[in-house]
Design a protein around this motif. Sequence first.
Motif, PDB file in Angstrom:
ATOM      1  N   GLU A  83      13.984 -14.606   1.029  1.00 16.19           N
ATOM      2  CA  GLU A  83      14.492 -14.116   0.813  1.00 16.19           C
ATOM      3  C   GLU A  83      13.594 -12.252   0.801  1.00 16.19           C
ATOM      4  OE1 GLU A  83      17.677 -14.542   0.686  1.00 16.19           O
ATOM      5  OE2 GLU A  83      17.364 -16.326   1.304  1.00 16.19           O
ATOM      6  N   HIS A  90      25.645 -10.390  10.723  1.00 11.03           N
ATOM      7  CA  HIS A  90      25.842 -10.403   9.338  1.00 11.03           C
ATOM      8  C   HIS A  90      26.117 -11.440   8.224  1.00 11.03           C
ATOM      9  CE1 HIS A  90      25.885  -7.432   6.013  1.00 11.03           C
ATOM     10  NE2 HIS A  90      27.113  -7.150   5.802  1.00 11.03           N
ATOM     11  N   LYS A  91      28.059 -11.578   9.093  1.00 16.72           N
ATOM     12  CA  LYS A  91      27.900 -11.608   8.101  1.00 16.72           C
ATOM     13  C   LYS A  91      28.358 -13.445   8.751  1.00 16.72           C
ATOM     14  CE  LYS A  91      32.838 -10.156   9.386  1.00 16.72           C
ATOM     15  NZ  LYS A  91      34.012  -9.816   9.989  1.00 16.72           N
ATOM     16  N   SER A  92      26.846 -14.258   8.885  1.00 13.15           N
ATOM     17  CA  SER A  92      26.544 -15.319   9.242  1.00 13.15           C
ATOM     18  C   SER A  92      25.361 -15.005   7.586  1.00 13.15           C
ATOM     19  CB  SER A  92      26.754 -16.023  10.026  1.00 13.15           C
ATOM     20  OG  SER A  92      24.928 -15.245  11.325  1.00 13.15           O
ATOM     21  N   GLY A  93      25.101 -13.752   7.589  1.00 14.04           N
ATOM     22  CA  GLY A  93      23.732 -13.917   6.548  1.00 14.04           C
ATOM     23  C   GLY A  93      23.019 -13.762   7.446  1.00 14.04           C
ATOM     24  N   TRP A  94      22.894 -12.982   8.238  1.00 19.64           N
ATOM     25  CA  TRP A  94      21.855 -12.360   8.714  1.00 19.64           C
ATOM     26  C   TRP A  94      21.332 -11.288   8.179  1.00 19.64           C
ATOM     27  CZ3 TRP A  94      18.772 -12.352  13.851  1.00 19.64           C
ATOM     28  CH2 TRP A  94      19.162 -13.972  14.307  1.00 19.64           C
ATOM     29  N   LYS A 135      17.948 -17.787   9.104  1.00 23.55           N
ATOM     30  CA  LYS A 135      18.486 -16.538   8.875  1.00 23.55           C
ATOM     31  C   LYS A 135      17.547 -16.040   9.686  1.00 23.55           C
ATOM     32  CE  LYS A 135      21.961 -18.992   7.144  1.00 23.55           C
ATOM     33  NZ  LYS A 135      23.449 -18.061   8.090  1.00 23.55           N
ATOM     34  N   ASN A 159      13.539 -20.285   4.618  1.00 21.60           N
ATOM     35  CA  ASN A 159      14.290 -19.391   4.549  1.00 21.60           C
ATOM     36  C   ASN A 159      13.552 -17.929   3.481  1.00 21.60           C
ATOM     37  OD1 ASN A 159      15.463 -18.416   7.574  1.00 21.60           O
ATOM     38  ND2 ASN A 159      16.422 -19.707   6.149  1.00 21.60           N
TER      39      ASN A 159
END
Length: 256
Positions: A42, A117-121, A81, A40
Motif C-alpha cells: 500500500e 481504477h475501479k478494480s483497485g489499481w 494490484k 501488495n
Amino acid sequence: MLLLLQYHHISPVITFNPGTVHKRIFENHLKDLKKYTFTNLELESLYSPNVLERKVLITFDDGYRSVFEHAYPIMNEYGYKGVVFVVTKYIGKVSKWEVPLLSSLPHLKQEEIKTLHKSGWIIGSHSHSHSDLTTLTTQKLKEEIKSSKKILEDILGSEVYTFSYPFGKFNKRVKDVLKELGIKFAFKSSGKLKFPLDLLEIPRRSIYLIDFSISSKIDSFYNFVEYPKEFISNKFAYLSPIYLKLLKTFKGNPGD
C-alpha cells in the motif's frame, strides 16, 4: 523487504523494444512473487515502511494498452494490484516519442483506465506529453503537470497524487513543482532504496526484455549485478528526448 518494480509493455509476442516483457515471462515473475510470499504494498505504508515485510509494488510506465489486455488479467489471477502511469496526450492513441526502430505502441483508452481504477489499481501521471521535464520553463512545466492531473481526475472522478518521471529525468525544480501541485509520491527508475525515503524520488527495479527471472531483482546480488545493468540501460532512455528534439527541428512537432 520492499520490492518496487518498473515494467512498461507486456506482449504475447516479442517486439523490438527493450521495455517489452513477454506475457509468459511476466506470469512467471508473478508466480515467483507468490512463491516468495510477496503481497501488495500500500502506497501509504511508504510513509513509515516496515522493511521486514515482503511487499511488492508493480508499476507500469507510459500507460500502454497492453497493461489492460495482458498484465491486468494475469495480475487478477495472482491477486496483485498495479500502478499505471499514463501519458495523457496519448490516451487512446499511439506513442510518438520512441527512438527510431522501436515499435510504436497503442495506449490505454479512457474506459480501460476507468476499469483499472475501479478494480483497485492506482492511476498516476506520467506527464501530459512525455517531455523531458528538466528542459521546460517553470510555466510550461506547471502546465504539463496540471494538464495531466486534470485530464486523469476528470476521467476518474478522484484525486491523482502519484507520478513517474518521463525518461527518469528530474531535478529539484521539477520535484518542487510536483509538490506544489499536490503530488505525494513520485517514482524514478533504477536506484537503491534509502531510508528515510524521499517520497518524490522513489527508486524502482526496472524490468527489461532480458529479465527472464524475477529472482535476480530480489537476491543479495542485486546491488552488484542488476543495479549497474539497470543504471546503464536507463541511460539509453536519454536518447529519446534527444531524438525528439532533432525530429522537431527538422519535421515539426512529432506529437501533433
